[in-house]
Design an enzyme around this catalytic site. Structure first.
Site, PDB file in Angstrom:
ATOM      1  N   GLU A 250     -14.271  11.735 -14.370  1.00 18.31           N
ATOM      2  CA  GLU A 250     -13.220  10.814 -13.927  1.00 18.31           C
ATOM      3  C   GLU A 250     -13.175  10.706 -12.403  1.00 18.31           C
ATOM      4  OE1 GLU A 250      -9.742  11.022 -17.192  1.00 18.31           O
ATOM      5  OE2 GLU A 250     -10.423  12.981 -16.502  1.00 18.31           O
TER       6      GLU A 250
ATOM      7  N   GLU B 261     -12.996  15.658 -23.824  1.00 12.37           N
ATOM      8  CA  GLU B 261     -11.625  16.063 -24.127  1.00 12.37           C
ATOM      9  C   GLU B 261     -11.270  16.003 -25.606  1.00 12.37           C
ATOM     10  OE1 GLU B 261     -11.447  14.648 -19.807  1.00 12.37           O
ATOM     11  OE2 GLU B 261     -12.538  14.155 -21.633  1.00 12.37           O
TER      12      GLU B 261
END
Length: 260
Positions: free
Chosen positions: A114, A134
């Protein structure tokens, strides 16, 4: 002790994450990255920014998973605010007026992926793995991954990466446009330096307005995007650099931009 270092090389600012052993995105790193981004946003002596991680094992292996239990069952607002806290420095980096280059020199997973997505360009060394795992923890990316990745490589491919949680090799990332180029291990930073110089020789004002036109127009209709482009085109024609650039072309000489 600082966990994020900034060094200067002439007109370049090089940001290095220093949080061994795998440069985890903890709260100290978040706070320091935000302050650095704020400082760079008003530093006219910096014409390009390079970001990397210390060592060769990990650019950034992800967030601090040991802190996740503090968010479980504490109410929607607690997790919401944590997401916004993580997004803030990444958004500040994304909004820098200078061109920004991320050098992926090791694992770039979760928050590391990210973070890389918040910069303009990504250079990956050949041994790198990049992804958003995740879902394997029963959650999903919350530091910009669902929004940035889909805008960069398309919704379907972004869903594949997020829903499976499987990392990509550097070459696979290149093939789908997640990274701009792949270089041998150890050559990422030098490649970024050379790449930055291809841009910093030009007017910083022209680069700034071009970046604003692209970023502000990417999520609107083509009609509205054209108006945004025209707006910043109007702005760039008020600068001293455009006068110098046009006159230099007419006189067949190399321009000497003031805002370099």
């Amino acid at each position: 002790m600082t966990k994020v270092k900034v060094t200067r090389e002439d007109e370049l600012a090089i940001i290095t994450i220093q949080n061994p052993p795998v440069n985890v995105l903890d709260k100290d790193v978040v706070i320091e990255l935000l302050q650095i981004a704020r400082n760079l946003s008003t530093d006219n002596t910096v014409r390009a920014v390079i970001l990397t991680g210390e060592g060769t094992k990990a650019f950034m292996a992800g967030g601090n998973i040991k802190s996740f239990p503090d968010l479980i069952g504490k109410g929607h607002e607690v997790a919401y605010q944590e997401s916004r806290l993580l997004q803030e420095p990444f958004e500040a980096l994304m909004n820098l007026p200078q061109p920004t280059i991320c050098v992926l020199n090791g694992l770039a997973l979760g928050g590391g992926c990210e973070l890389a997505l918040s910069l303009d360009f990504r250079i990956a060394e050949a041994h790198v793995e990049i992804g958003l795992p995740e879902v394997k923890l029963g959650l999903f990316p919350g530091a910009g991954g669902t929004q940035q990745l889909s805008r960069l490589i398309g919704i379907s491919k972004a869903k594949e990466i997020i829903f499976t949680g499987e990392p990509l090799t550097a070459q696979q990332a290149l093939e789908i446009g997640l990274v701009n180029t792949v270089v041998p291990a150890g050559e990422g930073l030098q490649t970024a330096r050379h790449f930055a110089k291809k841009m910093t020789r030009h007017s910083s004002q022209a680069l700034k307005y071009a970046k604003l036109a692209i970023d502000h127009g990417r999520n609107v209709s083509l009609q509205d995007g054209l108006k945004i482009e025209a707006h910043y085109f109007g702005d760039v024609f008020q600068t001293e650099d455009v006068k110098e650039g046009v006159q230099a072309f007419i006189n067949k000489r190399t321009p000497k931009f003031q805002n370099r």
